[in-house]
Design a protein around this motif. Structure first.
Motif, PDB file in Angstrom:
ATOM      1  N   THR A 260     -40.592 -24.591   1.408  1.00  0.00           N
ATOM      2  CA  THR A 260     -41.690 -25.441   1.812  1.00  0.00           C
ATOM      3  C   THR A 260     -41.759 -25.516   3.233  1.00  0.00           C
ATOM      4  O   THR A 260     -42.959 -25.145   3.986  1.00  0.00           O
ATOM      5  N   ALA A 261     -40.571 -25.756   3.729  1.00  0.00           N
ATOM      6  CA  ALA A 261     -40.556 -25.829   5.141  1.00  0.00           C
ATOM      7  C   ALA A 261     -41.000 -24.458   5.989  1.00  0.00           C
ATOM      8  O   ALA A 261     -41.384 -24.504   6.958  1.00  0.00           O
ATOM      9  N   ALA A 262     -40.537 -23.308   5.412  1.00  0.00           N
ATOM     10  CA  ALA A 262     -40.844 -22.127   5.750  1.00  0.00           C
ATOM     11  C   ALA A 262     -42.379 -21.561   5.548  1.00  0.00           C
ATOM     12  O   ALA A 262     -42.534 -20.410   5.962  1.00  0.00           O
ATOM     13  N   GLY A 263     -43.137 -22.256   4.962  1.00  0.00           N
ATOM     14  CA  GLY A 263     -44.561 -21.918   4.623  1.00  0.00           C
ATOM     15  C   GLY A 263     -44.749 -21.437   3.304  1.00  0.00           C
ATOM     16  O   GLY A 263     -45.586 -20.653   3.169  1.00  0.00           O
ATOM     17  N   TYR A 264     -44.153 -21.647   2.523  1.00  0.00           N
ATOM     18  CA  TYR A 264     -44.081 -21.119   1.203  1.00  0.00           C
ATOM     19  C   TYR A 264     -44.711 -22.237   0.098  1.00  0.00           C
ATOM     20  O   TYR A 264     -44.438 -23.193   0.014  1.00  0.00           O
ATOM     21  N   GLU A 265     -45.566 -21.730  -0.769  1.00  0.00           N
ATOM     22  CA  GLU A 265     -46.138 -22.444  -2.006  1.00  0.00           C
ATOM     23  C   GLU A 265     -45.519 -22.126  -3.214  1.00  0.00           C
ATOM     24  O   GLU A 265     -45.431 -21.120  -3.641  1.00  0.00           O
ATOM     25  N   GLN A 266     -45.174 -23.361  -3.692  1.00  0.00           N
ATOM     26  CA  GLN A 266     -44.600 -23.170  -5.104  1.00  0.00           C
ATOM     27  C   GLN A 266     -45.628 -23.026  -6.364  1.00  0.00           C
ATOM     28  O   GLN A 266     -46.610 -23.914  -6.473  1.00  0.00           O
ATOM     29  N   HIS A 267     -45.318 -21.939  -6.954  1.00  0.00           N
ATOM     30  CA  HIS A 267     -46.398 -21.647  -8.091  1.00  0.00           C
ATOM     31  C   HIS A 267     -46.072 -21.859  -9.410  1.00  0.00           C
ATOM     32  O   HIS A 267     -46.367 -22.098 -10.372  1.00  0.00           O
ATOM     33  N   SER A 268     -44.481 -21.848  -9.437  1.00  0.00           N
ATOM     34  CA  SER A 268     -43.877 -22.533 -10.951  1.00  0.00           C
ATOM     35  C   SER A 268     -42.408 -22.916 -10.535  1.00  0.00           C
ATOM     36  O   SER A 268     -42.193 -22.566  -9.237  1.00  0.00           O
ATOM     37  N   MET A 269     -41.558 -23.173 -11.440  1.00  0.00           N
ATOM     38  CA  MET A 269     -40.184 -23.430 -11.019  1.00  0.00           C
ATOM     39  C   MET A 269     -39.454 -22.043 -10.309  1.00  0.00           C
ATOM     40  O   MET A 269     -38.592 -22.575  -9.284  1.00  0.00           O
ATOM     41  N   ARG A 270     -40.008 -20.933 -10.681  1.00  0.00           N
ATOM     42  CA  ARG A 270     -39.324 -19.969 -10.013  1.00  0.00           C
ATOM     43  C   ARG A 270     -40.147 -19.142  -8.863  1.00  0.00           C
ATOM     44  O   ARG A 270     -39.443 -18.205  -8.135  1.00  0.00           O
ATOM     45  N   GLN A 271     -41.273 -19.282  -8.962  1.00  0.00           N
ATOM     46  CA  GLN A 271     -42.237 -18.313  -8.042  1.00  0.00           C
ATOM     47  C   GLN A 271     -42.317 -19.231  -6.767  1.00  0.00           C
ATOM     48  O   GLN A 271     -43.037 -20.360  -7.171  1.00  0.00           O
ATOM     49  N   PHE A 272     -42.391 -18.590  -5.600  1.00  0.00           N
ATOM     50  CA  PHE A 272     -42.928 -19.120  -4.348  1.00  0.00           C
ATOM     51  C   PHE A 272     -43.257 -18.212  -3.546  1.00  0.00           C
ATOM     52  O   PHE A 272     -42.974 -16.918  -3.581  1.00  0.00           O
ATOM     53  N   ARG A 273     -44.821 -18.503  -3.019  1.00  0.00           N
ATOM     54  CA  ARG A 273     -45.347 -17.462  -2.368  1.00  0.00           C
ATOM     55  C   ARG A 273     -45.730 -17.920  -1.054  1.00  0.00           C
ATOM     56  O   ARG A 273     -46.037 -19.051  -0.781  1.00  0.00           O
ATOM     57  N   ARG A 274     -45.579 -17.011  -0.059  1.00  0.00           N
ATOM     58  CA  ARG A 274     -46.001 -17.336   1.442  1.00  0.00           C
ATOM     59  C   ARG A 274     -47.378 -17.557   1.399  1.00  0.00           C
ATOM     60  O   ARG A 274     -48.338 -16.772   1.041  1.00  0.00           O
ATOM     61  N   ALA A 275     -47.575 -18.645   2.083  1.00  0.00           N
ATOM     62  CA  ALA A 275     -49.152 -18.972   2.545  1.00  0.00           C
ATOM     63  C   ALA A 275     -49.840 -17.900   3.276  1.00  0.00           C
ATOM     64  O   ALA A 275     -49.403 -17.341   4.279  1.00  0.00           O
ATOM     65  N   GLY A 276     -50.850 -17.262   2.765  1.00  0.00           N
ATOM     66  CA  GLY A 276     -51.721 -16.367   3.360  1.00  0.00           C
ATOM     67  C   GLY A 276     -51.232 -14.879   3.200  1.00  0.00           C
ATOM     68  O   GLY A 276     -51.886 -13.705   3.498  1.00  0.00           O
ATOM     69  N   ALA A 277     -50.149 -14.611   2.245  1.00  0.00           N
ATOM     70  CA  ALA A 277     -49.814 -13.407   1.506  1.00  0.00           C
ATOM     71  C   ALA A 277     -51.028 -12.839   0.952  1.00  0.00           C
ATOM     72  O   ALA A 277     -51.753 -13.474   0.212  1.00  0.00           O
ATOM     73  N   PRO A 278     -51.119 -11.390   0.960  1.00  0.00           N
ATOM     74  CA  PRO A 278     -52.289 -10.799   0.513  1.00  0.00           C
ATOM     75  C   PRO A 278     -52.356 -10.997  -1.340  1.00  0.00           C
ATOM     76  O   PRO A 278     -51.370 -11.254  -2.120  1.00  0.00           O
ATOM     77  N   GLU A 279     -53.644 -11.178  -1.537  1.00  0.00           N
ATOM     78  CA  GLU A 279     -53.888 -11.602  -3.057  1.00  0.00           C
ATOM     79  C   GLU A 279     -54.349 -10.186  -3.795  1.00  0.00           C
ATOM     80  O   GLU A 279     -54.992  -9.218  -3.046  1.00  0.00           O
ATOM     81  N   PRO A 280     -54.143 -10.360  -4.935  1.00  0.00           N
ATOM     82  CA  PRO A 280     -54.625  -8.800  -5.909  1.00  0.00           C
ATOM     83  C   PRO A 280     -55.957  -8.796  -5.721  1.00  0.00           C
ATOM     84  O   PRO A 280     -56.612  -9.812  -5.778  1.00  0.00           O
ATOM     85  N   ASP A 281     -56.407  -7.623  -5.175  1.00  0.00           N
ATOM     86  CA  ASP A 281     -57.829  -7.308  -4.976  1.00  0.00           C
ATOM     87  C   ASP A 281     -58.289  -6.281  -6.324  1.00  0.00           C
ATOM     88  O   ASP A 281     -57.960  -5.148  -6.171  1.00  0.00           O
ATOM     89  N   GLY A 282     -58.952  -7.039  -7.336  1.00  0.00           N
ATOM     90  CA  GLY A 282     -59.293  -6.478  -8.657  1.00  0.00           C
ATOM     91  C   GLY A 282     -59.819  -7.149  -9.511  1.00  0.00           C
ATOM     92  O   GLY A 282     -59.941  -8.464  -9.269  1.00  0.00           O
ATOM     93  N   PRO A 283     -60.017  -6.978 -10.854  1.00  0.00           N
ATOM     94  CA  PRO A 283     -60.935  -7.959 -11.815  1.00  0.00           C
ATOM     95  C   PRO A 283     -60.044  -9.042 -12.033  1.00  0.00           C
ATOM     96  O   PRO A 283     -58.549  -8.939 -11.901  1.00  0.00           O
TER      97      PRO A 283
END
Length: 429
Positions: A260-283
């Motif tokens: 969290t201090a490093a700028g990651y957002e928690q999406h589940s108990m296991r998944q952490f995603r960096r703020a601003g990381a590319p999002e899937p571009d599709g349907p």
């Protein structure tokens, strides 16, 4: 409640599946399903080694001729499965997993992507799993050339001693070389898997692995508590430490603070995603509502009412037997679902709840009502017990921080009686 009862990554688990009699035609199974946003998954059951903690369906170091035969059979299955779907079926997401897909050589990966393109289409968000030993520049070049948008690599620990304690005989220079090659390949999203709860691991060594992972600025991090499961390498060495749960919970909370201090957002108990990381571009794809089509002998598929796959095994000899059976089949055999679980309306609601509740953003009550015509609070009165524990907020939609930390208790606790009974009568093999 024990915080580490099991990882509920799918519902119901394959150990609840049973042989379908009669076998339904896939064309009938999919006939009434929406097919405008499907998930395509391809399973390669091969690795260069079997990690001590692994209970995935995989075989280490198969003969070259078996790998070739598997790709040929995968093409036959893909043809039969695609013909069972609507001609205008649309896929929104693709993933290739295993095993280790990059166990294949670069030319074999080219063959694999030919199958993927013919079956699911191209230009879609695509995730591929790899390992330090197989993330080589020639293989990664194939992945990049075919539009891979995410690559996931299990490092588990940036200390060789801890990796070896988890039954993973890797060397740190190999890990760093693989990560450099992945970054050089310019695949948009890098995910690094780490494990906590390894014998000998401390807050200091865990911090070291977190720091080393962050040096690569990964777009995602998945953090897994170590489990010792039957028929795995570590399963032959029973874990007797009484404070293991407390240790894993402490390391988890340490990681949440660090990321969290490093700028990651928690999406589940296991998944952490960096703020601003590319999002899937599709349907758009929603795992609660949209179906999945799996190829390969370890892949699951699911529709609204039926989840199905081939046989499931963990022990080396049994895995080999399932692979041999898959390779012996006629193409027409792939037009049927063989082993699965029928979800009645109650189980469909439970699956929808579980796939939502265990995410950090929780349950969308409006979407639930739109789908089922009722309230999830009314349908699952037992959620009140989680509120009383302090694990669920008052409107019963989002797990608290403590509840998210106990996801591996909440998930198994919400498993239905019939599914629990089916899983309990499955004989490990």
């Amino acid at each position: 409640m024990n915080p580490y009862q099991g990882y509920l990554y799918a519902y119901p688990h394959k150990t609840a599946y049973r042989r379908l009699d009669p076998r339904p035609l896939l064309s009938d199974v999919w006939a009434k399903e929406r097919q405008d946003a499907l998930f395509g998954y391809v399973h390669l059951p091969f690795c260069e080694m079997r990690c001590g903690f692994c209970n995935l369906f995989t075989r280490a170091n198969p003969p070259d001729e078996q790998v070739s035969a598997y790709l040929s059979q995968l093409r036959r299955q893909a043809r039969a499965v695609r013909e069972s779907l609507d001609h205008d079926a649309v896929f929104a997401r693709l993933a290739i997993g295993g095993g280790t897909p990059t166990y294949l050589t670069a030319p074999e990966l080219e063959d694999l992507f030919g199958i993927v393109g013919e079956t699911f289409g191209t230009g879609l968000p695509l995730s591929v799993e790899t390992s330090p030993a197989t993330a080589t520049p020639d293989r990664l070049a194939v992945l990049a050339a075919h539009g891979t948008t995410r690559i996931s690599m299990g490092v588990q620990s940036f200390l060789d001693s801890e990796a070896h304690a988890a039954g993973r005989p890797q060397r740190l220079p190999e890990v760093h070389a693989a990560l450099r090659s992945i970054r050089d390949a310019r695949i948009p999203v890098l995910n690094i898997d780490l494990i906590y709860g390894i014998d000998g691991q401390t807050e200091q060594t865990w911090q070291h692995s977190l720091d080393e992972a962050l040096r690569w600025d990964p777009e995602e991090l998945y953090l897994y508590p170590l489990y010792v499961r039957p028929l795995t390498g570590l399963g032959r060495r029973a874990h007797a430490r009484e404070d293991w749960d407390r240790q894993r919970l402490g390391l988890y909370r340490q990681a949440v603070d660090v990321l969290t201090a490093a700028g990651y957002e928690q999406h589940s108990m296991r998944q952490f995603r960096r703020a601003g990381a590319p999002e899937p571009d599709g349907p758009d794809y929603c795992c609660q509502d949209d179906g999945m089509v799996g190829l390969g002998c370890g892949a699951r598929s699911y529709t609204t009412e039926l989840h199905y796959s081939f046989d499931y095994a963990v022990a080396v000899s049994e895995v080999r037997a399932v692979i041999d059976d898959y390779l012996s089949r006629d193409e027409d055999d792939f037009r049927y679902a063989e082993i699965g679980f029928h979800l009645d309306e109650i189980e469909q609601r439970r699956r929808w709840l579980l796939k939502s509740l265990l995410r950090a953003d929780g349950v969308d009550p409006v979407a639930y009502r739109d789908r089922f015509g009722t309230s999830h609070v009314h349908d699952f009165a037992q959620l009140g017990e989680l509120v009383e524990r302090g694990w669920l907020n008052d409107d019963r939609t989002v797990l608290t921080a403590d509840g998210l930390a106990h996801s591996d208790a909440v998930g198994p606790w919400l498993v239905s009686g019939p599914v629990r009974e089916a899983m309990g009568t499955w004989v490990p093999r």
